[in-house]
Motif scaffolding. Structure first.
Motif, PDB file in Angstrom:
ATOM      1  N   ILE B  85      11.721   9.706  -0.255  1.00  0.00           N
ATOM      2  CA  ILE B  85      10.557  10.188  -1.022  1.00  0.00           C
ATOM      3  C   ILE B  85      10.601   9.600  -2.432  1.00  0.00           C
ATOM      4  O   ILE B  85       9.591   9.155  -2.976  1.00  0.00           O
ATOM      5  N   GLY B  86      11.826   9.589  -3.005  1.00  0.00           N
ATOM      6  CA  GLY B  86      11.979   9.026  -4.355  1.00  0.00           C
ATOM      7  C   GLY B  86      11.534   7.572  -4.410  1.00  0.00           C
ATOM      8  O   GLY B  86      10.822   7.162  -5.325  1.00  0.00           O
ATOM      9  N   LEU B  87      11.943   6.815  -3.398  1.00  0.00           N
ATOM     10  CA  LEU B  87      11.551   5.406  -3.359  1.00  0.00           C
ATOM     11  C   LEU B  87      10.035   5.289  -3.247  1.00  0.00           C
ATOM     12  O   LEU B  87       9.415   4.417  -3.866  1.00  0.00           O
ATOM     13  N   ALA B  88       9.436   6.159  -2.471  1.00  0.00           N
ATOM     14  CA  ALA B  88       7.974   6.109  -2.310  1.00  0.00           C
ATOM     15  C   ALA B  88       7.296   6.400  -3.641  1.00  0.00           C
ATOM     16  O   ALA B  88       6.270   5.792  -3.970  1.00  0.00           O
ATOM     17  N   ILE B  89       7.886   7.321  -4.424  1.00  0.00           N
ATOM     18  CA  ILE B  89       7.310   7.616  -5.743  1.00  0.00           C
ATOM     19  C   ILE B  89       7.415   6.365  -6.620  1.00  0.00           C
ATOM     20  O   ILE B  89       6.471   5.995  -7.327  1.00  0.00           O
ATOM     21  N   GLY B  90       8.577   5.686  -6.536  1.00  0.00           N
ATOM     22  CA  GLY B  90       8.732   4.429  -7.269  1.00  0.00           C
ATOM     23  C   GLY B  90       7.658   3.430  -6.878  1.00  0.00           C
ATOM     24  O   GLY B  90       7.040   2.778  -7.721  1.00  0.00           O
ATOM     25  N   ALA B  91       7.400   3.319  -5.585  1.00  0.00           N
ATOM     26  CA  ALA B  91       6.373   2.396  -5.106  1.00  0.00           C
ATOM     27  C   ALA B  91       5.012   2.792  -5.656  1.00  0.00           C
ATOM     28  O   ALA B  91       4.197   1.936  -6.017  1.00  0.00           O
ATOM     29  N   ALA B  92       4.766   4.116  -5.739  1.00  0.00           N
ATOM     30  CA  ALA B  92       3.473   4.583  -6.255  1.00  0.00           C
ATOM     31  C   ALA B  92       3.303   4.172  -7.712  1.00  0.00           C
ATOM     32  O   ALA B  92       2.205   3.786  -8.133  1.00  0.00           O
ATOM     33  N   VAL B  93       4.407   4.234  -8.484  1.00  0.00           N
ATOM     34  CA  VAL B  93       4.330   3.795  -9.890  1.00  0.00           C
ATOM     35  C   VAL B  93       3.948   2.317  -9.954  1.00  0.00           C
ATOM     36  O   VAL B  93       3.070   1.906 -10.728  1.00  0.00           O
ATOM     37  N   ALA B  94       4.590   1.503  -9.089  1.00  0.00           N
ATOM     38  CA  ALA B  94       4.256   0.078  -9.050  1.00  0.00           C
ATOM     39  C   ALA B  94       2.786  -0.125  -8.694  1.00  0.00           C
ATOM     40  O   ALA B  94       2.099  -0.976  -9.254  1.00  0.00           O
TER      41      ALA B  94
END
Lengths: 390, 116
Positions: B85-94
């Motif tokens: 989930i954390g990685l997905a949030i990172g992707a959302a920031v990108a």
């Protein structure tokens, strides 16, 4: 509000960036891949999603199996079915997917992707890109215009002397020949355009050689180059002309030296008649004069007005012992030439020395004379006075 | 006049963000598959674009992909789901940065059109 940029004296022309042209070609290949790859990704995602929905399973093992099932379907490999249970519904979906998705994703997507790579000769683009990347770093090089028998001979000598040069050739069909000849840097473009000359780095170049068969084209190149580099001392233009009249015009327009091949050859023949060639001497002199030998060369060194060598005798400056080069002639300020000067000859202000020797020795000789330039003559005198007082 | 090629690529850039945010809140495997598919398509569509910020747009899209691909592996392997989930949030920031760049590019284009 935009700042007004200073327009250079040769007009507001942007140099052609040959490296960027080939970079763009590479981007164009990527651009062609957009839609084929998009269809492949789209159908793969769609298939995995539908398989997940049909089977109502979303755990890791099953999703991986559905992905595997999609890939082997799309690639026409088809090892085994990636699902278990609910066989008939899955098979029905797979059939529909193969009928609709397979032609689009495989025939369009994958085949077009492979096709783009096959047809785009990436190697060639990379080769040119690398060459122009190196070319953009060149400094103090020569620009040679037109690939023909005359310039070939010039390039051969320059290559032996390890002098860098860029060839501009308007005719692209000579590409094969140029590559075989082994030119390091070449562009195919019109040499009389300012952006082309700027693109091959004329602002950092030492000189330009133009050798068209037609005078008008030579003149166009000379005028363009002189427009960008008006300083005759620092940028040397050498050209060929078909007759003396054109040669004179070219000199007036900015060429430093113009060679008329027919006149040069005629004089050469006459000189052979007048002085029957001795196999050793004339060949030796010829080789020095035309720079064909790499182990011996001749240069002219001008004595600086601040040099502390003025007034000294040749035997007292010990140049030959220090550098290994020999003074073979002295040209006085009035233009008189003293050939083979003796050791007692005095160096005077305004002299030019002709120095003969190995290229390395000549470089040492140049350094030698540079070292003897005194920044301030008065200071030197003061020092001498101090010495005298001591 | 609407440029349909631009609609197409902008559509996927925005959809990449929305589907990603959807996954972050729902933690749903289906949504994750949609998100990664859309993100990959958004990346591919940026290939070879010769605009002012093309390189930056492609870079942000690649960042989003490199977050989502490990996130997918972690999620479906069933371990470290919070990390996924954390990685997905990172992707959302990108993805958000990608949209900001898109807007900047639109402003640049609008300005350069005015100059001519």
């Amino acid at each position: 509000m935009r700042k007004k940029k200073k327009v250079p004296h040769y007009g507001n022309v942007k140099p052609i960036n040959y490296q960027a042209i080939y970079e763009e070609k590479f981007y164009n290949i990527l651009f062609q891949l957009r839609f084929p790859l998009m269809t492949v990704i789209f159908f793969t995602t769609l298939s995995v999603l539908i398989l997940m929905i049909i089977n109502n399973k979303a755990d890791g093992v099953h999703v991986l199996n559905y992905f595997f099932h999609t890939v082997i379907t799309l690639s026409t490999v088809g090892y085994t079915e990636g699902y278990d249970g609910n066989i008939s519904l899955n098979r029905f979906f797979s059939s529909m997917f193969i009928i609709i998705g397979f032609p689009i994703a495989y025939l369009y997507g994958l085949v077009a992707t492979v096709n783009v790579f096959m047809n785009s000769n990436i190697q060639e683009i990379y080769r040119y890109w690398r060459m122009y990347k190196e070319m953009n770093k060149l400094k103090g090089h020569y620009i040679i215009v037109k690939f023909n028998d005359i310039t070939k001979e010039t390039m051969r000598v320059l290559k032996r002397r390890k002098i860098k040069f860029v060839l501009i050739e308007p005719d692209r069909s000579k590409e094969e020949e140029i590559r075989k000849f082994g030119v390091d840097y070449y562009v195919f473009d019109e040499p009389h355009k300012r952006e082309v000359l700027l693109g091959v780095g004329i602002l950092d170049a030492k000189g330009l050689v133009t050798a068209f068969e037609e005078n008008t084209q030579d003149i166009a190149v000379i005028v363009t180059a002189r427009l960008i580099r008006p300083d005759k001392e620092n940028f040397y233009i050498i050209s060929t002309a078909t007759n003396e009249g054109a040669a004179e015009k070219m000199k007036l327009l900015g060429a430093n030296e113009v060679i008329v091949p027919s006149v040069t050859i005629g004089r050469r023949i006459a000189s052979y008649i007048l002085h029957p060639p001795s196999p050793t001497i004339s060949k030796f002199l010829e080789k020095i004069a035309y720079g064909e030998r790499t182990d011996i060369d001749i240069i002219e060194i001008k004595i600086d007005e601040n040099s502390d060598l003025i007034g000294k005798k040749l035997k007292d400056i010990h140049m030959r012992e220090e550098t290994g080069a020999t003074v073979v002639a002295i040209i006085r300020a009035d233009g008189k030439m003293k050939i083979a000067p003796s050791g007692n000859t005095e160096i005077q202000e305004g002299d030019s020395l002709l120095v003969l020797g190995h290229p390395k020795a000549l470089r040492r000789a140049e350094d030698f004379f540079e070292r003897h330039i005194v920044e301030d003559k008065d200071e030197e005198k003061e020092q001498e006075e101090v010495k005298a007082n001591d | 006049m609407i440029k349909w090629g631009k609609v197409w690529s902008d559509f996927f850039i925005v959809l990449a963000l929305t589907s990603n945010v959807g996954f972050i809140f729902s933690h749903d495997p289906y949504q994750l598959i949609v998100a990664i598919g859309v993100n990959l398509i958004a990346t591919v569509l940026k290939f070879g674009a010769k605009k002012i910020l093309a390189a930056e747009l492609l870079a942000t899209a690649l960042v989003a992909d490199l977050h989502l691909i490990p996130a997918t592996f972690l999620y479906f392997s069933g371990v470290h789901i919070p990390l996924a989930i954390g990685l997905a949030i990172g992707a959302a920031v990108a993805n958000v940065i990608s949209i900001v760049l898109l807007v900047v590019e639109i402003i640049f284009e609008y300005k350069s059109e005015e100059e001519y």
